[in-house]
Enzyme design. Structure first.
Site, PDB file in Angstrom:
ATOM      1  N   LEU A  24      51.583  71.183  26.208  1.00 31.53           N
ATOM      2  CA  LEU A  24      52.645  71.409  27.188  1.00 31.53           C
ATOM      3  C   LEU A  24      52.311  72.530  28.174  1.00 31.53           C
ATOM      4  CD1 LEU A  24      55.962  70.822  25.204  1.00 31.53           C
ATOM      5  CD2 LEU A  24      54.693  69.255  26.677  1.00 31.53           C
TER       6      LEU A  24
ATOM      7  N   PRO B   6      40.749  65.290  24.521  1.00 30.44           N
ATOM      8  CA  PRO B   6      40.543  63.897  24.084  1.00 30.44           C
ATOM      9  C   PRO B   6      41.870  63.154  24.000  1.00 30.44           C
ATOM     10  CG  PRO B   6      39.506  65.477  22.581  1.00 30.44           C
ATOM     11  CD  PRO B   6      40.378  66.260  23.491  1.00 30.44           C
TER      12      PRO B   6
ATOM     13  N   ALA C 225      38.893  60.732  20.325  1.00 28.73           N
ATOM     14  CA  ALA C 225      38.469  60.731  18.922  1.00 28.73           C
ATOM     15  C   ALA C 225      37.631  59.493  18.632  1.00 28.73           C
ATOM     16  CB  ALA C 225      39.687  60.772  18.005  1.00 28.73           C
TER      17      ALA C 225
ATOM     18  N   CYS D 244      43.206  59.268  22.853  1.00 27.47           N
ATOM     19  CA  CYS D 244      42.893  57.927  22.341  1.00 27.47           C
ATOM     20  C   CYS D 244      43.386  56.848  23.296  1.00 27.47           C
ATOM     21  CB  CYS D 244      43.514  57.734  20.965  1.00 27.47           C
ATOM     22  SG  CYS D 244      42.715  58.701  19.669  1.00 27.47           S
TER      23      CYS D 244
ATOM     24  N   ARG E 298      48.229  64.845  28.890  1.00 29.71           N
ATOM     25  CA  ARG E 298      49.230  64.018  29.577  1.00 29.71           C
ATOM     26  C   ARG E 298      49.408  64.425  31.039  1.00 29.71           C
ATOM     27  NH1 ARG E 298      50.989  64.711  24.355  1.00 29.71           N
ATOM     28  NH2 ARG E 298      51.577  62.822  23.203  1.00 29.71           N
TER      29      ARG E 298
ATOM     30  N   ARG F 288      38.245  71.334  16.881  1.00 30.90           N
ATOM     31  CA  ARG F 288      39.677  71.313  17.177  1.00 30.90           C
ATOM     32  C   ARG F 288      40.432  71.418  15.859  1.00 30.90           C
ATOM     33  NH1 ARG F 288      43.141  67.313  21.233  1.00 30.90           N
ATOM     34  NH2 ARG F 288      44.737  68.875  21.659  1.00 30.90           N
TER      35      ARG F 288
ATOM     36  N   GLN G  62      34.533  63.846  20.954  1.00 28.80           N
ATOM     37  CA  GLN G  62      35.164  64.339  19.729  1.00 28.80           C
ATOM     38  C   GLN G  62      34.857  63.363  18.602  1.00 28.80           C
ATOM     39  OE1 GLN G  62      39.506  63.895  18.798  1.00 28.80           O
ATOM     40  NE2 GLN G  62      39.549  66.114  19.101  1.00 28.80           N
TER      41      GLN G  62
ATOM     42  N   TYR H  59      44.284  64.568  10.311  1.00 34.01           N
ATOM     43  CA  TYR H  59      43.185  63.661   9.989  1.00 34.01           C
ATOM     44  C   TYR H  59      42.323  64.268   8.877  1.00 34.01           C
ATOM     45  CZ  TYR H  59      45.023  61.281  14.035  1.00 34.01           C
ATOM     46  OH  TYR H  59      45.873  60.647  14.900  1.00 34.01           O
TER      47      TYR H  59
END
Length: 374
Positions: free
Chosen positions: A302, A23, A57, A25, A325, A231, A100, A183
């Protein structure tokens, strides 16, 4: 056969390979409602060749949004807007979609990252009063969150369950519950952010209570064939905070409640975190949880090279690989991974009808992979 391109069952959901799009944002919703941006963004990712796409999310209440541009799934308007997006994506892609569901807790009411990313005061038109397990802000200068009462927790459990039901009506194939990155559910787990003295604070058993109740409510709210997973942050990276030993115990409890996998991340709870960022820096956590909690894990963080992902799977450190990414940088990452690893990957039907010149060479080179464009 490359393990990255082996089929994998996430609960009852069979995936064509072990690449999961994590996920991410987008901060491009209006009052929680998905926009045309989401059609373009998710539509592109749905043609990447990955096994599963998890939507960003998505807040279960308005005050649970990270920012005023976040997706929500807390009313009919949000549901219809996201349903329209999913319908458009499914017209051209058969890739399974998950969502999510989340609540940002004390880290909510933030500005979009390209403005400042800082928390917006409740007096601002784009801000609101934040909530949390305790009246402790993330940054000292942030608004002090309102401590949630027991009655509030019951309401929030209902909100998570309601969002899950909406997700099923929309047509999602799976649900990920967000208990990571500082969160709300992570805030309950960590002794740094949770300093309650009732049955939801103090001991590990008490700190896990609300997140476990939320998961149970979500699992009960949706059909058994819909997989639900979580998660987590495996550690706060802060002395005296949430740690991997506690994460293993938490994962065992989740498994007992019907959780089919743990998506293993870390950090995000405290600004004093010291993260040794490097390739595979979270993989060891996924490995420990997989082995000690005896539950499938998704490794993330990564992991950018196909050979790197393949080695993690071959070593048995995780069951699937999540990328974020890397697939924004290279939206055809799975295709290129297949070429490097000598595997096959499904192309969108448009390319099967009229493959662009050189696609086979681009995908397969001299790796000996079957030409899937024929």
């Amino acid at each position: 056969m490359a393990k990255l391109f082996e089929k994998w069952k996430l609960g009852n959901l069979e995936l064509k390979n072990r690449i999961v799009i994590a996920p991410m944002c987008q901060y491009s919703a209006h009052e929680g409602q998905a926009s045309s941006w989401h059609v373009m963004h998710l539509g592109q990712l749905s043609h990447s060749g990955a096994g599963l796409l998890i939507v960003e999310a998505t807040a279960v209440t308005p005050e649970g949004r990270i920012s005023w541009g976040d997706l929500g799934l807390y009313n009919d308007a949000c549901e219809m807007a996201l349903k329209d997006v999913v319908k458009e994506v499914k017209k051209y892609s058969s890739m399974p979609l998950a969502v999510q569901i989340a609540h940002a807790g004390r880290k909510a009411s933030s500005d979009k990252p390209w403005y400042s990313g800082k928390q917006i005061p409740a007096t601002n038109e784009n801000g609101w009063q934040t909530v949390g397990p305790s009246a402790l802000p993330f940054y000292p200068e942030d608004t002090v969150p309102q401590e949630l009462a027991t009655s509030d927790l019951e309401r929030l459990k209902g909100a998570f369950a309601d969002a899950a039901e909406r997700a099923v009506r929309i047509g999602f194939h799976g649900i990920e519950v967000h208990a990571a990155h500082g969160y709300l559910l992570h805030q309950f787990l960590s002794p740094i952010s949770n300093q309650r003295t009732d049955q939801y604070g103090g001991s590990l058993e008490n700190r896990m209570r609300f997140p476990l109740e939320v998961f149970a409510a979500v699992r009960k709210a949706v059909p058994t064939q819909i997989p639900v997973w979580v998660r987590i942050s495996a550690t706060d990276w802060v002395e005296g905070g949430w740690n991997v030993e506690e994460a293993i115990i938490f994962s065992r409890h989740l498994k007992e409640l019907g959780c089919v996998a743990i998506h293993v991340s870390s950090g995000g709870l405290d600004p004093h975190q010291q993260i040794p960022v490097a390739a595979n820096y979270q993989v060891g956590f996924a490995e420990r949880i997989k082995k000690e909690a005896e539950i499938p894990t998704i490794a993330v963080g990564l992991i950018s090279e196909p050979e790197q992902a393949e080695e993690i799977l071959h070593r048995g450190q995780a069951d699937a690989i999540a990328i974020a990414r890397a697939i924004l940088y290279n939206p055809r990452w799975p295709w290129h991974a297949a070429a490097k690893l000598g595997a096959t990957v499904l192309c969108p039907p448009q390319f099967l009808r009229s493959p662009p010149q050189g696609l086979s060479k681009l995908l397969h080179g001299d790796h000996g992979t079957k030409d899937i464009t024929k």
